[in-house]
Design a protein around this motif. Sequence first.
Motif, PDB file in Angstrom:
ATOM      1  N   MET C   1       0.825  -1.197   0.000  1.00 62.42           N
ATOM      2  CA  MET C   1       0.000   0.000   0.000  1.00 62.42           C
ATOM      3  C   MET C   1       0.865   1.254   0.000  1.00 62.42           C
ATOM      4  SD  MET C   1      -2.434   1.545   2.996  1.00 62.42           S
ATOM      5  CE  MET C   1      -0.989   2.401   3.657  1.00 62.42           C
ATOM      6  N   GLN C   2       0.528   2.181  -0.866  1.00 62.11           N
ATOM      7  CA  GLN C   2       1.183   3.487  -0.847  1.00 62.11           C
ATOM      8  C   GLN C   2       0.098   4.547  -0.826  1.00 62.11           C
ATOM      9  OE1 GLN C   2       3.424   3.081  -4.500  1.00 62.11           O
ATOM     10  NE2 GLN C   2       3.681   0.969  -3.799  1.00 62.11           N
ATOM     11  N   TRP C   3       0.407   5.700  -0.274  1.00 62.09           N
ATOM     12  CA  TRP C   3      -0.637   6.717  -0.213  1.00 62.09           C
ATOM     13  C   TRP C   3      -0.015   8.093  -0.174  1.00 62.09           C
ATOM     14  CZ3 TRP C   3      -1.052   9.914   4.177  1.00 62.09           C
ATOM     15  CH2 TRP C   3      -0.253   9.521   5.265  1.00 62.09           C
ATOM     16  N   LYS C   4      -0.860   9.097  -0.483  1.00 61.68           N
ATOM     17  CA  LYS C   4      -0.476  10.481  -0.281  1.00 61.68           C
ATOM     18  C   LYS C   4      -1.710  11.290   0.067  1.00 61.68           C
ATOM     19  CE  LYS C   4       0.801  12.983  -3.762  1.00 61.68           C
ATOM     20  NZ  LYS C   4       1.345  13.481  -5.052  1.00 61.68           N
ATOM     21  N   LYS C   5      -1.488  12.311   0.860  1.00 63.92           N
ATOM     22  CA  LYS C   5      -2.569  13.213   1.228  1.00 63.92           C
ATOM     23  C   LYS C   5      -2.662  14.269   0.138  1.00 63.92           C
ATOM     24  CE  LYS C   5      -4.436  15.109   5.500  1.00 63.92           C
ATOM     25  NZ  LYS C   5      -4.203  15.231   6.960  1.00 63.92           N
ATOM     26  N   VAL C   6      -3.855  14.502  -0.354  1.00 62.39           N
ATOM     27  CA  VAL C   6      -4.040  15.543  -1.359  1.00 62.39           C
ATOM     28  C   VAL C   6      -5.127  16.481  -0.863  1.00 62.39           C
ATOM     29  CG1 VAL C   6      -3.342  14.070  -3.287  1.00 62.39           C
ATOM     30  CG2 VAL C   6      -5.749  14.195  -2.648  1.00 62.39           C
ATOM     31  N   GLY C   7      -5.236  17.628  -1.455  1.00 62.18           N
ATOM     32  CA  GLY C   7      -6.290  18.573  -1.077  1.00 62.18           C
ATOM     33  C   GLY C   7      -5.843  19.409   0.097  1.00 62.18           C
ATOM     34  N   SER C   8      -6.772  20.200   0.585  1.00 66.44           N
ATOM     35  CA  SER C   8      -6.437  21.178   1.611  1.00 66.44           C
ATOM     36  C   SER C   8      -6.186  20.498   2.951  1.00 66.44           C
ATOM     37  CB  SER C   8      -7.558  22.193   1.738  1.00 66.44           C
ATOM     38  OG  SER C   8      -8.790  21.533   1.847  1.00 66.44           O
ATOM     39  N   THR C   9      -5.291  21.068   3.725  1.00 67.68           N
ATOM     40  CA  THR C   9      -4.964  20.527   5.039  1.00 67.68           C
ATOM     41  C   THR C   9      -4.834  21.680   6.024  1.00 67.68           C
ATOM     42  OG1 THR C   9      -2.616  20.692   4.584  1.00 67.68           O
ATOM     43  CG2 THR C   9      -3.672  18.578   4.094  1.00 67.68           C
ATOM     44  N   GLY C  10      -4.828  21.339   7.289  1.00 68.98           N
ATOM     45  CA  GLY C  10      -4.537  22.350   8.306  1.00 68.98           C
ATOM     46  C   GLY C  10      -5.671  23.312   8.568  1.00 68.98           C
ATOM     47  N   SER C  11      -6.832  23.055   8.049  1.00 73.63           N
ATOM     48  CA  SER C  11      -7.978  23.934   8.300  1.00 73.63           C
ATOM     49  C   SER C  11      -9.202  23.048   8.500  1.00 73.63           C
ATOM     50  CB  SER C  11      -8.188  24.856   7.119  1.00 73.63           C
ATOM     51  OG  SER C  11      -8.787  24.160   6.060  1.00 73.63           O
ATOM     52  N   ALA C  12     -10.347  23.675   8.562  1.00 67.71           N
ATOM     53  CA  ALA C  12     -11.583  22.895   8.716  1.00 67.71           C
ATOM     54  C   ALA C  12     -12.041  22.319   7.376  1.00 67.71           C
ATOM     55  CB  ALA C  12     -12.681  23.770   9.314  1.00 67.71           C
ATOM     56  N   ASP C  13     -11.292  22.620   6.322  1.00 64.64           N
ATOM     57  CA  ASP C  13     -11.718  22.144   5.000  1.00 64.64           C
ATOM     58  C   ASP C  13     -11.572  20.643   4.884  1.00 64.64           C
ATOM     59  OD1 ASP C  13     -10.560  25.057   3.239  1.00 64.64           O
ATOM     60  OD2 ASP C  13     -12.561  24.510   3.935  1.00 64.64           O
ATOM     61  N   VAL C  14     -12.225  20.120   3.909  1.00 65.97           N
ATOM     62  CA  VAL C  14     -12.142  18.705   3.591  1.00 65.97           C
ATOM     63  C   VAL C  14     -10.744  18.379   3.109  1.00 65.97           C
ATOM     64  CG1 VAL C  14     -13.017  16.970   1.986  1.00 65.97           C
ATOM     65  CG2 VAL C  14     -14.580  18.657   2.971  1.00 65.97           C
ATOM     66  N   SER C  15     -10.168  17.291   3.620  1.00 76.26           N
ATOM     67  CA  SER C  15      -8.934  16.818   3.016  1.00 76.26           C
ATOM     68  C   SER C  15      -9.167  15.421   2.465  1.00 76.26           C
ATOM     69  CB  SER C  15      -7.787  16.825   4.017  1.00 76.26           C
ATOM     70  OG  SER C  15      -8.038  15.900   5.035  1.00 76.26           O
ATOM     71  N   ALA C  16      -8.231  14.969   1.634  1.00 78.62           N
ATOM     72  CA  ALA C  16      -8.445  13.707   0.931  1.00 78.62           C
ATOM     73  C   ALA C  16      -7.136  12.939   0.847  1.00 78.62           C
ATOM     74  CB  ALA C  16      -8.985  13.976  -0.462  1.00 78.62           C
ATOM     75  N   TYR C  17      -7.268  11.618   0.784  1.00 87.20           N
ATOM     76  CA  TYR C  17      -6.129  10.723   0.627  1.00 87.20           C
ATOM     77  C   TYR C  17      -6.308   9.909  -0.648  1.00 87.20           C
ATOM     78  CZ  TYR C  17      -5.764  11.402   5.717  1.00 87.20           C
ATOM     79  OH  TYR C  17      -5.673  11.928   6.981  1.00 87.20           O
ATOM     80  N   VAL C  18      -5.231   9.745  -1.396  1.00 87.21           N
ATOM     81  CA  VAL C  18      -5.201   8.754  -2.473  1.00 87.21           C
ATOM     82  C   VAL C  18      -4.370   7.582  -1.968  1.00 87.21           C
ATOM     83  CG1 VAL C  18      -4.430   8.234  -4.806  1.00 87.21           C
ATOM     84  CG2 VAL C  18      -5.444  10.459  -4.295  1.00 87.21           C
ATOM     85  N   ILE C  19      -4.960   6.392  -1.994  1.00 86.22           N
ATOM     86  CA  ILE C  19      -4.303   5.207  -1.455  1.00 86.22           C
ATOM     87  C   ILE C  19      -4.310   4.154  -2.553  1.00 86.22           C
ATOM     88  CG2 ILE C  19      -4.387   3.483   0.381  1.00 86.22           C
ATOM     89  CD1 ILE C  19      -6.346   5.511   1.804  1.00 86.22           C
ATOM     90  N   VAL C  20      -3.154   3.604  -2.862  1.00 86.69           N
ATOM     91  CA  VAL C  20      -3.079   2.587  -3.907  1.00 86.69           C
ATOM     92  C   VAL C  20      -2.648   1.276  -3.270  1.00 86.69           C
ATOM     93  CG1 VAL C  20      -2.016   1.938  -6.088  1.00 86.69           C
ATOM     94  CG2 VAL C  20      -2.605   4.328  -5.658  1.00 86.69           C
ATOM     95  N   LEU C  21      -3.519   0.279  -3.335  1.00 84.92           N
ATOM     96  CA  LEU C  21      -3.212  -1.019  -2.734  1.00 84.92           C
ATOM     97  C   LEU C  21      -2.447  -1.882  -3.730  1.00 84.92           C
ATOM     98  CD1 LEU C  21      -5.301   0.111  -0.748  1.00 84.92           C
ATOM     99  CD2 LEU C  21      -6.151  -2.205  -0.431  1.00 84.92           C
ATOM    100  N   ASP C  22      -1.608  -2.758  -3.182  1.00 87.01           N
ATOM    101  CA  ASP C  22      -0.736  -3.607  -3.988  1.00 87.01           C
ATOM    102  C   ASP C  22      -1.312  -5.011  -4.144  1.00 87.01           C
ATOM    103  OD1 ASP C  22       1.426  -1.751  -4.340  1.00 87.01           O
ATOM    104  OD2 ASP C  22       1.879  -2.013  -2.209  1.00 87.01           O
ATOM    105  N   PRO C  23      -0.778  -5.748  -5.131  1.00 88.38           N
ATOM    106  CA  PRO C  23      -1.196  -7.144  -5.277  1.00 88.38           C
ATOM    107  C   PRO C  23      -1.044  -7.899  -3.953  1.00 88.38           C
ATOM    108  CG  PRO C  23       0.147  -6.493  -7.153  1.00 88.38           C
ATOM    109  CD  PRO C  23       0.194  -5.356  -6.170  1.00 88.38           C
ATOM    110  N   GLY C  24      -2.068  -8.621  -3.583  1.00 86.13           N
ATOM    111  CA  GLY C  24      -2.028  -9.409  -2.360  1.00 86.13           C
ATOM    112  C   GLY C  24      -2.602  -8.710  -1.141  1.00 86.13           C
TER     113      GLY C  24
END
Lengths: 151, 151, 151
Positions: C1-24
């Motif tokens: 599994m690898q991931w990164k946080k995208v979108g706004s952070t550090g405030s009340a705004d919505v933040s988002a994660y992209v997570i890519v799962l690996d074989p198995g």
Amino acid sequence: MQWKKVGSTGSADVSAYVIVLDPGDEAIATLSEFSRREGLSAAQVTAIGAFEGATVGWYDRRRRQYRRIVVDEQCEVLSLAGDVAIGDEEPQLHVHAVLGLADGSTRGGHLLEGRVWPTLEVIIRESPAELRKTFRPEVGLALIDPRASDG
Amino acid sequence: MQWKKVGSTGSADVSAYVIVLDPGDEAIATLSEFSRREGLSAAQVTAIGAFEGATVGWYDRRRRQYRRIVVDEQCEVLSLAGDVAIGDEEPQLHVHAVLGLADGSTRGGHLLEGRVWPTLEVIIRESPAELRKTFRPEVGLALIDPRASDG
Amino acid sequence: MQWKKVGSTGSADVSAYVIVLDPGDEAIATLSEFSRREGLSAAQVTAIGAFEGATVGWYDRRRRQYRRIVVDEQCEVLSLAGDVAIGDEEPQLHVHAVLGLADGSTRGGHLLEGRVWPTLEVIIRESPAELRKTFRPEVGLALIDPRASDG
């Protein structure tokens, strides 16, 4: 039905609602009434949960009307996706659903009616824009028309 | 195809596009061209609507290619979900779809082609980040690789 | 599994994660552990990709338990949708999935287990609010209860 507003408010930013429907609620009527009461003019709708029965539609191009398909059994709401836009001067809900039956097979269509049991967890994500529908006589339906939309 | 940008713009915040495809538009070509023209580098795509015909794919692990499944009839687009990421130096669209037939049964797969009738209501939600694909020879496909991605 | 946080952070705004799962990777365990580690208290989950096998559930109302439906073959993840909310004092993942088989037919249900091959591209969109689940004895399940939720 219970709900709460989540996400940013009071600005042009996107805001969101979490709405949880109760056993016996009919999904289309409940969410349509919610959209009118909150004055939604452009929003995206998604949900998961389960129905104890539903009616979905398939648009018959020749007859210019939906063929009704009754799913008269307990089913998981695997996917429910759609939008709210302004038609006939009020918010109109347009959602499609995929339903999972007891053997894992699926049915789906344009959602005409869904009787909730035990829950439907809905997220409505509002947009600061407004989307409007225009009746398209060659199709027999009102469709979202970005050119007729403000915001 | 008509579209409008909705949501916040001009900042690092998420922005969104509402795109409405017209009768006869082919969904994959139209949305791929839109992604290139707008220079999208990371986005989420969802849609509902209907096709008068579509081709979906199932990835054959041994042959390292998609098996093509033709759905040559009017069908509701019950769910269309996917993303845009950078591969081969340009935005690449990856979407899966579930289609509803006249009897309420469903078909679905990796969407290779969808001919719109009468409409496809698409929401593309851009992200300020960039996502990149890396070819994975052991799989035979380019997959999103967060470690290779900036932003 | 690898991931990164995208979108706004550090405030009340919505933040988002992209997570890519690996074989198995097993999807439910991997995403549940991720939700705990990141301390998610209210989030929306969507994904596309493929499994080499999965188990889905249909909730049997009389028995008050999920009937298990095994899909023991390579399948496209056509739709995966759900949410994260707090139950038993920790983040709980609730997702439904529609799976596409080699002939284009579909299966689906409440996702109990999914073994990834070759990838699962997940987006988790966090909300600044908190959602809590309350056990409902008349149903036999813990359901999201907006009235019990802070934020």
